[in-house]
Design an enzyme around this catalytic site. Structure first.
Site, PDB file in Angstrom:
ATOM      1  N   ASN A 107      -3.213  -8.542  11.929  1.00 29.26           N
ATOM      2  CA  ASN A 107      -4.394  -7.960  11.704  1.00 29.26           C
ATOM      3  C   ASN A 107      -5.916  -9.545  11.750  1.00 29.26           C
ATOM      4  O   ASN A 107      -5.324 -10.620  11.554  1.00 29.26           O
ATOM      5  CB  ASN A 107      -4.809  -8.038  10.351  1.00 29.26           C
ATOM      6  CG  ASN A 107      -4.116  -5.974  10.025  1.00 29.26           C
ATOM      7  OD1 ASN A 107      -4.563  -5.337  10.473  1.00 29.26           O
ATOM      8  ND2 ASN A 107      -2.654  -6.268   9.550  1.00 29.26           N
ATOM      9  N   TYR A 146      -7.736   2.523   3.573  1.00 27.58           N
ATOM     10  CA  TYR A 146      -8.834   1.515   3.632  1.00 27.58           C
ATOM     11  C   TYR A 146      -9.984   2.101   2.644  1.00 27.58           C
ATOM     12  O   TYR A 146     -10.916   0.913   2.558  1.00 27.58           O
ATOM     13  CB  TYR A 146      -8.311   0.740   4.347  1.00 27.58           C
ATOM     14  CG  TYR A 146      -6.982   0.426   4.946  1.00 27.58           C
ATOM     15  CD1 TYR A 146      -6.903  -1.627   4.298  1.00 27.58           C
ATOM     16  CD2 TYR A 146      -6.089   0.570   5.329  1.00 27.58           C
ATOM     17  CE1 TYR A 146      -5.866  -2.210   4.803  1.00 27.58           C
ATOM     18  CE2 TYR A 146      -5.118   0.481   5.685  1.00 27.58           C
ATOM     19  CZ  TYR A 146      -4.984  -1.371   5.359  1.00 27.58           C
ATOM     20  OH  TYR A 146      -4.034  -1.703   6.086  1.00 27.58           O
TER      21      TYR A 146
END
Length: 421
Positions: free
Chosen positions: A143, A240
């Site tokens: 990420n 998210y």
């Protein structure tokens, strides 16, 4: 097949070993590469025991040498966390002081992670590619996946980005429908960690309206948002999206709360203690709490399709190539793509609704500026990226976040002590 795992000392690695042991007999050699010898001394042996318990004949090795690990590799998987959980803890907390969500992949915390990570990944990828097979692919699970994958692709690497959000939803929907996962495919659209499921196909027929009508209450917890809101959207947002749709409420809920970094650090200590048991040859149930559900299945599916030219469809991160016409062709999007020996070829998508299109374009503009800041450094580039981010956008807030970000990450940013603006 020789598979090298960069960041092989991660507590995720036994999950990957279990998936390879069950599903990927083609692997003849698995090499775990990590600069932390103490981690490798625990994670390496348990990974070998897990594969042996599956009667998998592959040789499992671990090393601190990138050159040795990448030599002749047919595929390289990146799963790095630069700065470890300590840096993640900072990413999740200091942005709250400036009124912005503390999160490790989006907002100011996500930018901090990108600045730390992109230069390291590009350096490792360049060194590994010189040793690996010329046809080797890099699978990026690091990420922020979209930004890191775009950095790799733009640098000319054969790379595909991978996230477990889509496979998690596929498995959840299949369970609700009481069918095998192979019968379910998703109309997944967006960017990494900014995605929606606009359709859920069961044997080719869209059953999303049925799912939302019957199971919105069961689906909602996987999104972090109320069932009524999911019904209103008529689609399923990833977890998210709550940082965008409920930003202020999330900020308040995070103030003074136990961070995810603290939870993961506790879990990692527990897992490493379990892994050290020489009798352990199965992945412990605590690993499911670590995150990355179905990570091994997603990684194995991608590896098989890339190396065997399977030409099936999987949700990955790759170049846009006109799929979303409102983004540049070299934008990295997350969506269904045909996977084969040539890489990932994104499938065409239905026109994207303005409700989604505006946010996707806004976040992608931030990602462009974030990658520029990661590659070239400078306070002004960091400030511009934050100013462009839809979770920031205000000049004073962006200034506060810029100063804190640089201060909290100065040891990782060579330009921070008076370099380029």
């Amino acid at each position: 097949m020789k598979l090298a795992v960069i960041g092989g000392g991660s507590t995720y690695t036994p999950e990957l070993a279990d998936g390879i042991g069950r599903l990927l007999p083609q692997v003849e050699e698995l090499v775990l590469v990590d600069p932390d010898p103490d981690r490798l001394a625990v994670v390496g042996p348990v990974s070998a025991r897990i594969m042996a318990a599956r009667d998998h004949p592959a040789e499992v090795r671990w090393t601190g040498s990138l050159d040795e690990g990448a030599e002749g590799a047919d595929a390289i998987l990146f799963q790095l966390r630069i700065g470890g959980q300590a840096a993640r803890q900072r990413d999740e907390t200091w942005p709250l002081d400036c009124g912005c969500v503390g999160q490790e992949t989006t907002g100011a915390g996500g930018l901090a992670k990108a600045l730390r990570t992109v230069p390291v990944v590009l350096d490792l990828a360049e060194r590994a590619s010189r040793r690996a097979s010329p046809s080797a692919f890099i699978i990026d699970f690091t990420n922020p996946v979209g930004i890191v994958t775009r950095a790799l692709l733009t640098a000319g690497h054969r790379a595909v980005g991978l996230c477990n959000v889509a496979i998690g939803f596929q498995r959840e929907f299949a369970a609700l429908l009481d069918v095998g996962p192979a019968r379910v495919s998703l109309g997944h659209v967006g960017l990494n960690h900014l995605s929606w499921e606009r359709s859920v196909l069961l044997d080719g027929a869209d059953v999303l309206p049925e799912l939302l009508g019957k199971y919105a209450d069961e689906i909602a917890p996987h999104t972090g948002m109320p069932a009524d809101f999911i019904r209103h959207l008529g689609m399923v947002p990833s977890y998210y999206l709550r940082y965008f749709y409920a930003h202020d409420a999330v900020v308040e809920s995070l103030r003074g709360a136990t961070t995810r970094a603290e939870e993961v650090a506790r879990l990692e200590a527990e897992l490493l203690e379990l892994y050290a048991d020489p009798a352990l040859d199965t992945k412990p149930p605590q690993l499911a709490q670590r995150g990355g559900a179905f990570y091994s299945e997603a990684a194995v599916d991608l590896l098989v399709s890339l190396t065997a030219d399977r030409r099936d469809v999987q949700v990955v991160n790759t170049f846009n190539r006109g799929t979303l016409p409102f983004l540049p062709d070299d934008a990295v999007i997350e969506g269904p793509a045909v996977i084969g020996s040539g890489g990932a070829d994104p499938r065409s998508a239905d026109p994207v609704e303005p409700l989604l299109r505006g946010l996707i374009a806004h976040v992608y503009a931030y990602e462009e500026l974030a990658l520029d800041a990661a590659l070239r450094g400078g306070r002004d580039r960091v400030y511009n990226a934050l100013l462009a981010h839809p979770l920031v956008g205000q000049a004073d807030q962006a200034r506060c976040l810029t100063d804190r970000l640089i201060a909290e990450n100065a040891s990782y940013l060579p330009w921070a002590a008076g370099g380029p603006r």
